[in-house]
Design a protein around this motif. Structure first.
Motif, mmCIF file in Angstrom:
data_model
loop_
_atom_site.group_PDB
_atom_site.id
_atom_site.type_symbol
_atom_site.label_atom_id
_atom_site.label_comp_id
_atom_site.label_asym_id
_atom_site.label_seq_id
_atom_site.Cartn_x
_atom_site.Cartn_y
_atom_site.Cartn_z
ATOM 1 N N VAL A 1 0.735 -1.298 0.060
ATOM 2 C CA VAL A 1 -0.063 0.224 0.156
ATOM 3 C C VAL A 1 0.813 1.139 -0.023
ATOM 4 O O VAL A 1 1.764 1.517 0.662
ATOM 5 C CB VAL A 1 -0.866 0.052 1.244
ATOM 6 N N PHE A 2 0.644 1.964 -0.876
ATOM 7 C CA PHE A 2 1.547 3.436 -1.178
ATOM 8 C C PHE A 2 0.565 4.496 -0.635
ATOM 9 O O PHE A 2 -0.536 4.614 -1.084
ATOM 10 C CB PHE A 2 1.775 3.667 -2.611
ATOM 11 N N ILE A 3 1.162 5.225 0.341
ATOM 12 C CA ILE A 3 0.203 6.085 0.779
ATOM 13 C C ILE A 3 0.740 7.654 0.639
ATOM 14 O O ILE A 3 1.920 7.951 0.855
ATOM 15 C CB ILE A 3 0.049 6.118 2.280
ATOM 16 N N ASN A 4 0.169 8.308 -0.303
ATOM 17 C CA ASN A 4 0.758 9.925 -0.573
ATOM 18 C C ASN A 4 0.080 10.735 0.384
ATOM 19 O O ASN A 4 -1.243 10.888 0.665
ATOM 20 C CB ASN A 4 0.023 10.243 -2.019
ATOM 21 N N LYS B 1 -0.438 -3.867 -5.715
ATOM 22 C CA LYS B 1 -0.192 -2.266 -5.400
ATOM 23 C C LYS B 1 -1.459 -1.698 -5.569
ATOM 24 O O LYS B 1 -2.015 -1.448 -6.304
ATOM 25 C CB LYS B 1 0.895 -1.844 -6.633
ATOM 26 N N VAL B 2 -1.570 -0.845 -4.279
ATOM 27 C CA VAL B 2 -2.713 0.111 -4.183
ATOM 28 C C VAL B 2 -2.030 1.371 -3.706
ATOM 29 O O VAL B 2 -1.237 1.394 -2.949
ATOM 30 C CB VAL B 2 -3.530 -0.480 -3.092
ATOM 31 N N THR B 3 -2.469 2.266 -4.286
ATOM 32 C CA THR B 3 -2.140 3.697 -3.963
ATOM 33 C C THR B 3 -3.460 4.513 -3.234
ATOM 34 O O THR B 3 -4.404 4.536 -3.863
ATOM 35 C CB THR B 3 -1.673 4.654 -5.094
ATOM 36 N N GLU B 4 -3.051 5.164 -2.239
ATOM 37 C CA GLU B 4 -4.050 5.971 -1.602
ATOM 38 C C GLU B 4 -3.664 7.164 -0.952
ATOM 39 O O GLU B 4 -2.472 7.563 -1.010
ATOM 40 C CB GLU B 4 -4.584 5.090 -0.185
ATOM 41 N N LYS B 5 -4.576 8.345 -0.954
ATOM 42 C CA LYS B 5 -4.302 9.505 -0.639
ATOM 43 C C LYS B 5 -4.692 9.805 0.810
ATOM 44 O O LYS B 5 -5.896 9.265 1.111
ATOM 45 C CB LYS B 5 -4.997 10.435 -1.512
ATOM 46 N N LEU B 6 -3.826 10.398 1.667
ATOM 47 C CA LEU B 6 -4.139 10.667 3.015
ATOM 48 C C LEU B 6 -4.008 12.270 3.110
ATOM 49 O O LEU B 6 -2.867 12.841 3.036
ATOM 50 C CB LEU B 6 -3.038 10.214 4.205
ATOM 51 N N ARG B 7 -5.186 12.791 3.168
ATOM 52 C CA ARG B 7 -5.289 14.362 3.311
ATOM 53 C C ARG B 7 -6.088 14.766 4.541
ATOM 54 O O ARG B 7 -5.902 16.001 4.920
ATOM 55 C CB ARG B 7 -5.858 14.880 2.017
ATOM 56 N N ASN B 8 -6.878 13.952 4.923
ATOM 57 C CA ASN B 8 -7.898 14.186 6.257
ATOM 58 C C ASN B 8 -8.114 13.210 6.789
ATOM 59 O O ASN B 8 -7.991 12.068 6.357
ATOM 60 C CB ASN B 8 -8.842 15.315 5.921
ATOM 61 N N GLN B 9 -8.939 13.278 8.047
ATOM 62 C CA GLN B 9 -9.448 12.119 8.723
ATOM 63 C C GLN B 9 -10.524 11.330 8.151
ATOM 64 O O GLN B 9 -10.687 10.177 8.433
ATOM 65 C CB GLN B 9 -9.991 12.710 9.965
ATOM 66 N N LYS B 10 -10.946 11.668 7.070
ATOM 67 C CA LYS B 10 -12.022 10.950 6.362
ATOM 68 C C LYS B 10 -11.311 9.897 5.548
ATOM 69 O O LYS B 10 -12.048 8.997 5.231
ATOM 70 C CB LYS B 10 -12.646 11.708 5.197
#
Length: 155
Positions: free
Chosen positions: A4-7, A32-41
């Motif tokens: 898991v790749f976390i941007n 491969k999974v890419t996720e975005k982390l920008r807020n608590q949601k």
């Protein structure tokens, strides 16, 4: 093997973190999974992906010598999630910054290593912690210096 790749960049588009993750994905085998982390949601969606993952790769910018403010709450929640669900992950982090001095990345390294004294990485069940720091400031400085020398200018 699932990675898991976390941007972790707060930017919605055109961020260096997304670029570095896309490059890193080329060298990883398996799912491969890419996720975005920008807020608590974003927390629950990412934690769901981590439930069957083997490896997690964080890519984040270095802001004012530290971790972006929205990432630390996620790390705390991830720690609890991994402990409660007996998830064993390998953890990697790619940091990007524009400083000339490589030592500017040390506070970010300390944020990840701060889990060690309290045993959190053991609870986190992390087998490996490797931090890769791409110091683009040095790269751009060298390129600028090379261009100046090629044009016959003093630098």
């Amino acid at each position: 093997m699932k990675t898991v790749f976390i941007n972790c960049s707060p930017k919605k588009r055109f961020c260096a973190s997304a670029y570095f993750l896309s490059l890193q994905r080329l060298f990883v085998k398996g799912t491969k999974v890419t996720e975005k982390l920008r807020n608590q949601k974003d927390h629950q969606r990412i934690l769901h992906e981590l439930s069957d993952a083997d490896t997690v790769v964080f890519c984040l910018p270095l802001y004012v010598d530290g971790i972006p403010s929205h990432v630390l709450p996620f790390l705390k929640e991830m720690e609890l999630f991994c402990r409660e669900n007996q998830i064993h992950l390998s953890l990697y982090s790619i940091s990007n910054n524009g400083f000339i001095e490589g030592c500017q990345s040390e506070p970010l390294l300390q944020v990840f290593l701060n889990f060690l004294p309290t045993g959190s990485l053991e609870n986190f069940a992390v087998q490996t912690l490797i931090l890769l720091f791409f110091n683009l400031g040095v790269l751009f400085y060298i390129l600028q210096m090379g261009c100046a020398v090629n044009k016959g200018r003093n630098f």
